[in-house]
Design a protein around this motif. Structure first.
Motif, PDB file in Angstrom:
ATOM      1  N   SER A   1      44.319  43.222  59.856  1.00 31.08           N
ATOM      2  CA  SER A   1      45.091  42.517  60.891  1.00 31.08           C
ATOM      3  C   SER A   1      45.249  41.033  60.550  1.00 31.08           C
ATOM      4  O   SER A   1      46.137  40.367  61.066  1.00 31.08           O
ATOM      5  CB  SER A   1      44.431  42.672  62.263  1.00 31.08           C
ATOM      6  N   GLN A   2      44.388  40.517  59.682  1.00 30.76           N
ATOM      7  CA  GLN A   2      44.459  39.128  59.230  1.00 30.76           C
ATOM      8  C   GLN A   2      45.303  39.001  57.954  1.00 30.76           C
ATOM      9  O   GLN A   2      45.261  37.975  57.278  1.00 30.76           O
ATOM     10  CB  GLN A   2      43.050  38.582  58.978  1.00 30.76           C
ATOM     11  N   HIS A   3      46.042  40.053  57.626  1.00 28.22           N
ATOM     12  CA  HIS A   3      46.934  40.100  56.461  1.00 28.22           C
ATOM     13  C   HIS A   3      46.166  40.055  55.137  1.00 28.22           C
ATOM     14  O   HIS A   3      46.662  39.557  54.127  1.00 28.22           O
ATOM     15  CB  HIS A   3      47.989  38.992  56.517  1.00 28.22           C
ATOM     16  N   ILE A   4      44.945  40.565  55.159  1.00 32.08           N
ATOM     17  CA  ILE A   4      44.152  40.711  53.943  1.00 32.08           C
ATOM     18  C   ILE A   4      44.326  42.150  53.472  1.00 32.08           C
ATOM     19  O   ILE A   4      44.083  43.092  54.238  1.00 32.08           O
ATOM     20  CB  ILE A   4      42.664  40.401  54.204  1.00 32.08           C
ATOM     21  N   HIS A   5      44.778  42.324  52.238  1.00 30.27           N
ATOM     22  CA  HIS A   5      44.964  43.674  51.706  1.00 30.27           C
ATOM     23  C   HIS A   5      43.594  44.234  51.339  1.00 30.27           C
ATOM     24  O   HIS A   5      42.841  43.615  50.579  1.00 30.27           O
ATOM     25  CB  HIS A   5      45.884  43.647  50.485  1.00 30.27           C
ATOM     26  N   VAL A   6      43.266  45.396  51.894  1.00 30.50           N
ATOM     27  CA  VAL A   6      41.976  46.038  51.649  1.00 30.50           C
ATOM     28  C   VAL A   6      42.227  47.349  50.929  1.00 30.50           C
ATOM     29  O   VAL A   6      42.955  48.210  51.411  1.00 30.50           O
ATOM     30  CB  VAL A   6      41.223  46.315  52.979  1.00 30.50           C
ATOM     31  N   SER A   7      41.627  47.495  49.748  1.00 31.53           N
ATOM     32  CA  SER A   7      41.722  48.776  49.048  1.00 31.53           C
ATOM     33  C   SER A   7      40.316  49.271  48.758  1.00 31.53           C
ATOM     34  O   SER A   7      39.445  48.496  48.370  1.00 31.53           O
ATOM     35  CB  SER A   7      42.546  48.651  47.765  1.00 31.53           C
ATOM     36  N   LEU A   8      40.114  50.541  48.990  1.00 29.06           N
ATOM     37  CA  LEU A   8      38.801  51.136  48.782  1.00 29.06           C
ATOM     38  C   LEU A   8      38.533  51.265  47.291  1.00 29.06           C
ATOM     39  O   LEU A   8      39.388  51.716  46.539  1.00 29.06           O
ATOM     40  CB  LEU A   8      38.715  52.500  49.452  1.00 29.06           C
ATOM     41  N   GLY A   9      37.346  50.858  46.863  1.00 35.49           N
ATOM     42  CA  GLY A   9      36.980  50.895  45.455  1.00 35.49           C
ATOM     43  C   GLY A   9      36.448  52.247  45.051  1.00 35.49           C
ATOM     44  O   GLY A   9      35.263  52.501  45.177  1.00 35.49           O
ATOM     45  N   LEU A  10      37.315  53.092  44.599  1.00 36.54           N
ATOM     46  CA  LEU A  10      36.900  54.433  44.195  1.00 36.54           C
ATOM     47  C   LEU A  10      37.027  54.640  42.687  1.00 36.54           C
ATOM     48  O   LEU A  10      36.835  55.733  42.202  1.00 36.54           O
ATOM     49  CB  LEU A  10      37.752  55.482  44.928  1.00 36.54           C
ATOM     50  N   GLY A  11      37.368  53.583  41.970  1.00 35.48           N
ATOM     51  CA  GLY A  11      37.596  53.718  40.542  1.00 35.48           C
ATOM     52  C   GLY A  11      36.317  53.669  39.736  1.00 35.48           C
ATOM     53  O   GLY A  11      35.219  53.528  40.257  1.00 35.48           O
ATOM     54  N   GLU A  12      36.499  53.804  38.436  1.00 37.69           N
ATOM     55  CA  GLU A  12      35.367  53.700  37.534  1.00 37.69           C
ATOM     56  C   GLU A  12      35.832  53.085  36.217  1.00 37.69           C
ATOM     57  O   GLU A  12      37.014  53.084  35.892  1.00 37.69           O
ATOM     58  CB  GLU A  12      34.691  55.048  37.310  1.00 37.69           C
ATOM     59  N   ILE A  13      34.879  52.569  35.490  1.00 34.95           N
ATOM     60  CA  ILE A  13      35.153  51.933  34.199  1.00 34.95           C
ATOM     61  C   ILE A  13      35.361  53.014  33.143  1.00 34.95           C
ATOM     62  O   ILE A  13      34.621  53.997  33.085  1.00 34.95           O
ATOM     63  CB  ILE A  13      33.987  50.998  33.803  1.00 34.95           C
ATOM     64  N   ILE A  14      36.370  52.806  32.310  1.00 37.30           N
ATOM     65  CA  ILE A  14      36.691  53.721  31.218  1.00 37.30           C
ATOM     66  C   ILE A  14      36.552  52.934  29.908  1.00 37.30           C
ATOM     67  O   ILE A  14      37.074  51.825  29.792  1.00 37.30           O
ATOM     68  CB  ILE A  14      38.154  54.225  31.321  1.00 37.30           C
TER      69      ILE A  14
ATOM     70  N   MET B   1      26.057  52.915  56.342  1.00 34.33           N
ATOM     71  CA  MET B   1      27.022  53.360  55.360  1.00 34.33           C
ATOM     72  C   MET B   1      27.392  52.203  54.460  1.00 34.33           C
ATOM     73  O   MET B   1      27.379  51.050  54.861  1.00 34.33           O
ATOM     74  CB  MET B   1      28.224  53.941  56.082  1.00 34.33           C
ATOM     75  N   LYS B   2      27.744  52.536  53.232  1.00 31.55           N
ATOM     76  CA  LYS B   2      28.113  51.545  52.233  1.00 31.55           C
ATOM     77  C   LYS B   2      29.516  51.863  51.726  1.00 31.55           C
ATOM     78  O   LYS B   2      29.812  53.020  51.425  1.00 31.55           O
ATOM     79  CB  LYS B   2      27.133  51.650  51.073  1.00 31.55           C
ATOM     80  N   LYS B   3      30.384  50.827  51.672  1.00 28.86           N
ATOM     81  CA  LYS B   3      31.727  50.994  51.121  1.00 28.86           C
ATOM     82  C   LYS B   3      32.015  49.832  50.196  1.00 28.86           C
ATOM     83  O   LYS B   3      31.757  48.681  50.537  1.00 28.86           O
ATOM     84  CB  LYS B   3      32.790  50.983  52.228  1.00 28.86           C
ATOM     85  N   ARG B   4      32.550  50.143  49.029  1.00 23.56           N
ATOM     86  CA  ARG B   4      32.990  49.092  48.121  1.00 23.56           C
ATOM     87  C   ARG B   4      34.489  48.936  48.280  1.00 23.56           C
ATOM     88  O   ARG B   4      35.240  49.915  48.206  1.00 23.56           O
ATOM     89  CB  ARG B   4      32.656  49.424  46.671  1.00 23.56           C
ATOM     90  N   VAL B   5      34.936  47.712  48.541  1.00 22.57           N
ATOM     91  CA  VAL B   5      36.347  47.444  48.759  1.00 22.57           C
ATOM     92  C   VAL B   5      36.780  46.240  47.930  1.00 22.57           C
ATOM     93  O   VAL B   5      35.974  45.395  47.568  1.00 22.57           O
ATOM     94  CB  VAL B   5      36.670  47.175  50.253  1.00 22.57           C
ATOM     95  N   THR B   6      38.065  46.193  47.653  1.00 24.08           N
ATOM     96  CA  THR B   6      38.669  45.024  47.019  1.00 24.08           C
ATOM     97  C   THR B   6      39.544  44.358  48.066  1.00 24.08           C
ATOM     98  O   THR B   6      40.389  45.009  48.687  1.00 24.08           O
ATOM     99  CB  THR B   6      39.511  45.430  45.795  1.00 24.08           C
ATOM    100  N   LEU B   7      39.302  43.072  48.288  1.00 22.88           N
ATOM    101  CA  LEU B   7      40.060  42.300  49.259  1.00 22.88           C
ATOM    102  C   LEU B   7      40.987  41.361  48.511  1.00 22.88           C
ATOM    103  O   LEU B   7      40.552  40.610  47.639  1.00 22.88           O
ATOM    104  CB  LEU B   7      39.122  41.475  50.145  1.00 22.88           C
ATOM    105  N   THR B   8      42.265  41.395  48.849  1.00 21.57           N
ATOM    106  CA  THR B   8      43.235  40.478  48.266  1.00 21.57           C
ATOM    107  C   THR B   8      43.756  39.603  49.394  1.00 21.57           C
ATOM    108  O   THR B   8      44.335  40.100  50.358  1.00 21.57           O
ATOM    109  CB  THR B   8      44.385  41.236  47.587  1.00 21.57           C
ATOM    110  N   PHE B   9      43.508  38.300  49.264  1.00 20.17           N
ATOM    111  CA  PHE B   9      43.841  37.335  50.302  1.00 20.17           C
ATOM    112  C   PHE B   9      45.176  36.668  50.012  1.00 20.17           C
ATOM    113  O   PHE B   9      45.398  36.219  48.887  1.00 20.17           O
ATOM    114  CB  PHE B   9      42.795  36.209  50.341  1.00 20.17           C
TER     115      PHE B   9
END
Length: 134
Positions: free
Chosen positions: A65-78, A1-9
């Motif tokens: 759990s390491q306090h890294i904010h993970v958001s799933l990349g479901l957006g698109e360019i407009i 499986m493939k997932k695109r995520v944005t990680l904010t450290f």
């Protein structure tokens, strides 16, 4: 499986070897699409995770759990056609050639299926015609 995520450290996690831990501990490959990381500052990575669905999910939970904010990349360019001046600056930074200039009309073309939403085109646009729906 493939997932695109944005990680904010957070600042304290910048030095953490995330891609190494994902590969070693979870058998998850991490393809870095975009990175903004600097010492003693908040860091941001756009990463494509590839692996077994359970391993990818476990890796995401570990990062959280390491306090890294993970958001799933479901957006698109407009692209706002009313604002775009078709200068072509965005085409030079597009790693997948999703953005191009039509050689006959000299108008910007966008092939959405090629776009990986790396967002490199957004800060390049001088008239701010490009955005994301995230």
């Amino acid at each position: 499986m493939k997932k695109r995520v944005t990680l904010t450290f957070p600042k304290r996690a910048i030095q953490m070897p995330i891609t190494y831990r994902l590969a070693k501990d979870f058998n998850v490959a991490a393809n870095i699409i975009r990175a903004q990381v600097a010492p003693n500052q908040i860091g941001k990575l756009v990463v494509e995770l590839l692996g077994d669905i359970d391993q990818v999910d476990a890796a995401i939970e570990w990062m959280r759990s390491q306090h890294i904010h993970v958001s799933l990349g479901l957006g698109e360019i407009i692209i706002d056609e009313d604002v775009c001046v078709h200068c072509g600056l965005c085409t030079g930074v597009c790693p997948t050639e999703a953005l191009g200039i039509n050689p006959e009309t000299y108008k910007l073309t966008f092939v959405r299926s090629r776009c990986i939403v790396c967002e490199q085109c957004i800060p390049t646009c001088p008239v701010q015609a490009i955005s994301t729906n995230l």
